[in-house]
Write an enzyme that holds these catalytic residues in place. Sequence first.
Site, PDB file in Angstrom:
ATOM      1  N   ASN A   9     -76.507 -86.181  41.407  1.00 36.72           N
ATOM      2  CA  ASN A   9     -76.297 -86.797  42.723  1.00 36.72           C
ATOM      3  C   ASN A   9     -77.542 -87.618  43.017  1.00 36.72           C
ATOM      4  O   ASN A   9     -78.590 -87.058  43.320  1.00 36.72           O
ATOM      5  CB  ASN A   9     -76.095 -85.698  43.774  1.00 36.72           C
ATOM      6  CG  ASN A   9     -76.008 -86.253  45.195  1.00 36.72           C
ATOM      7  OD1 ASN A   9     -75.941 -87.465  45.397  1.00 36.72           O
ATOM      8  ND2 ASN A   9     -76.011 -85.356  46.169  1.00 36.72           N
ATOM      9  N   LYS A  11     -78.131 -89.496  45.433  1.00 41.01           N
ATOM     10  CA  LYS A  11     -78.396 -89.638  46.880  1.00 41.01           C
ATOM     11  C   LYS A  11     -78.767 -91.097  47.187  1.00 41.01           C
ATOM     12  O   LYS A  11     -78.240 -92.004  46.541  1.00 41.01           O
ATOM     13  CB  LYS A  11     -79.473 -88.631  47.325  1.00 41.01           C
ATOM     14  CG  LYS A  11     -79.107 -87.193  46.900  1.00 41.01           C
ATOM     15  CD  LYS A  11     -79.940 -86.133  47.538  1.00 41.01           C
ATOM     16  CE  LYS A  11     -79.472 -84.762  47.051  1.00 41.01           C
ATOM     17  NZ  LYS A  11     -80.197 -83.661  47.666  1.00 41.01           N
ATOM     18  N   HIS A  96     -71.152 -82.671  51.048  1.00 40.37           N
ATOM     19  CA  HIS A  96     -72.565 -82.345  50.792  1.00 40.37           C
ATOM     20  C   HIS A  96     -73.224 -81.915  52.107  1.00 40.37           C
ATOM     21  O   HIS A  96     -72.929 -82.465  53.166  1.00 40.37           O
ATOM     22  CB  HIS A  96     -73.300 -83.548  50.190  1.00 40.37           C
ATOM     23  CG  HIS A  96     -74.623 -83.165  49.614  1.00 40.37           C
ATOM     24  ND1 HIS A  96     -75.723 -82.977  50.409  1.00 40.37           N
ATOM     25  CD2 HIS A  96     -75.005 -82.880  48.348  1.00 40.37           C
ATOM     26  CE1 HIS A  96     -76.738 -82.595  49.628  1.00 40.37           C
ATOM     27  NE2 HIS A  96     -76.333 -82.528  48.390  1.00 40.37           N
ATOM     28  N   GLU A  98     -75.988 -82.559  53.317  1.00 42.32           N
ATOM     29  CA  GLU A  98     -76.658 -83.641  54.054  1.00 42.32           C
ATOM     30  C   GLU A  98     -75.659 -84.415  54.897  1.00 42.32           C
ATOM     31  O   GLU A  98     -75.975 -84.852  56.005  1.00 42.32           O
ATOM     32  CB  GLU A  98     -77.398 -84.554  53.053  1.00 42.32           C
ATOM     33  CG  GLU A  98     -78.629 -83.843  52.489  1.00 42.32           C
ATOM     34  CD  GLU A  98     -79.006 -84.237  51.066  1.00 42.32           C
ATOM     35  OE1 GLU A  98     -78.554 -85.287  50.573  1.00 42.32           O
ATOM     36  OE2 GLU A  98     -79.781 -83.466  50.443  1.00 42.32           O
ATOM     37  N   GLU A 168     -74.216 -75.014  46.888  1.00 39.85           N
ATOM     38  CA  GLU A 168     -75.581 -75.496  47.083  1.00 39.85           C
ATOM     39  C   GLU A 168     -76.182 -74.838  48.322  1.00 39.85           C
ATOM     40  O   GLU A 168     -75.916 -75.276  49.446  1.00 39.85           O
ATOM     41  CB  GLU A 168     -75.584 -77.017  47.283  1.00 39.85           C
ATOM     42  CG  GLU A 168     -75.014 -77.798  46.119  1.00 39.85           C
ATOM     43  CD  GLU A 168     -75.536 -79.232  46.080  1.00 39.85           C
ATOM     44  OE1 GLU A 168     -76.112 -79.597  45.056  1.00 39.85           O
ATOM     45  OE2 GLU A 168     -75.389 -79.958  47.077  1.00 39.85           O
ATOM     46  N   GLY A 174     -83.858 -79.638  47.380  1.00 38.48           N
ATOM     47  CA  GLY A 174     -85.058 -80.466  47.505  1.00 38.48           C
ATOM     48  C   GLY A 174     -86.293 -79.697  47.933  1.00 38.48           C
ATOM     49  O   GLY A 174     -87.307 -80.296  48.292  1.00 38.48           O
ATOM     50  N   SER A 214     -82.598 -77.524  43.632  1.00 34.38           N
ATOM     51  CA  SER A 214     -83.839 -77.413  42.846  1.00 34.38           C
ATOM     52  C   SER A 214     -83.593 -76.939  41.410  1.00 34.38           C
ATOM     53  O   SER A 214     -84.387 -76.193  40.848  1.00 34.38           O
ATOM     54  CB  SER A 214     -84.852 -76.513  43.558  1.00 34.38           C
ATOM     55  OG  SER A 214     -85.203 -77.083  44.811  1.00 34.38           O
TER      56      SER A 214
HETATM   57  P1  13P Z   1     -82.128 -81.103  44.423  1.00 36.30           P
HETATM   58  O1  13P Z   1     -81.736 -80.895  42.977  1.00 36.30           O
HETATM   59  O2  13P Z   1     -83.036 -82.282  44.602  1.00 36.30           O
HETATM   60  O3  13P Z   1     -82.613 -79.856  45.064  1.00 36.30           O
HETATM   61  O4  13P Z   1     -80.774 -81.513  45.193  1.00 36.30           O
HETATM   62  C1  13P Z   1     -79.630 -80.758  45.008  1.00 36.30           C
HETATM   63  C2  13P Z   1     -78.510 -81.487  45.642  1.00 36.30           C
HETATM   64  O5  13P Z   1     -78.439 -81.611  46.845  1.00 36.30           O
HETATM   65  C3  13P Z   1     -77.482 -82.057  44.758  1.00 36.30           C
HETATM   66  O6  13P Z   1     -76.366 -82.462  45.483  1.00 36.30           O
END
Ligand code: 13P
Length: 252
Positions: A9, A11, A96, A98, A168, A174, A214
């Site tokens: 992803n 982002k 997601h 976010e 997740e 992150g 992560s």
């Molecule tokens: P990270 O791998 O940067 O923690 O992000 C995970 C994520 O949100 C994938 O959709």
Amino acid sequence: MRKNIVAGNWKMNKNLQEGIALAKELNEILVADKPNCDVVICTPFIHLASVTPLVDATVIGVGAENCADKVSGAYTGEVSAEMISSTGAKYVILGHSERRAYYHETFEILKEKVKLALANGLTPIFCIGEVLEEREAGKQNEVVYAQLAGSLYDLSAEDFSKIILAYEPVWAIGTGKTATAEQAQEIHAYIRSTIAEKYGKEVAENTSILYGGSCKPSNAKELFANQDVDGGLIGGAALKVADFKGIIDAFK
Ligand code: 13P
């Protein structure tokens, strides 16, 4: 049997030229050293039409990170599932954390997005997961159940079978703080058990459930070794070919 999948992803990272360069480099490496799992890259909308024809579809699938909850029309700035599909992309990340947190995507909105994605032949990578306070209160199972039931459990078994899930935990995204292999296995097994209750054991056994948060080359093998963890949804580490390849190689 269910598939093992490593999905990236991106982002809101990489301009078009950088995205093309990343996709090309990954493609070259994976064509030369075939992965033992499905590999997907989910890119910003603007990259899709350029990236899709650049990669070998037998080794890399391309997806979007979101789609509109409407078919078409006067929704300035939105991108429909049909538009995504017309670029040759095959996947779309939906739900997601976010997007749930910053863009107020509700269970109902996500239900519409899932339907439209499926109607346009896209495979949703549907994300669920609890925030830290919910984990600390021991409510993680309740939270993921509500997310599943609220947006997916109206689907027919046939449609549900087309979905990839990604667990997740928001506290691991992150942050550098990964769920332990035991925490991941425990909740993935719970998720699979609720699918079995709703759709039966066969559908549950065939559903790929990815872990995200992560995930990196150093922890991927331990996470993916669990019976109910079928791969990963990767954020930061998907932006560097060496790291992403290191995670893909956890299946070797
Ligand atoms: P990270 O791998 O940067 O923690 O992000 C995970 C994520 O949100 C994938 O959709």
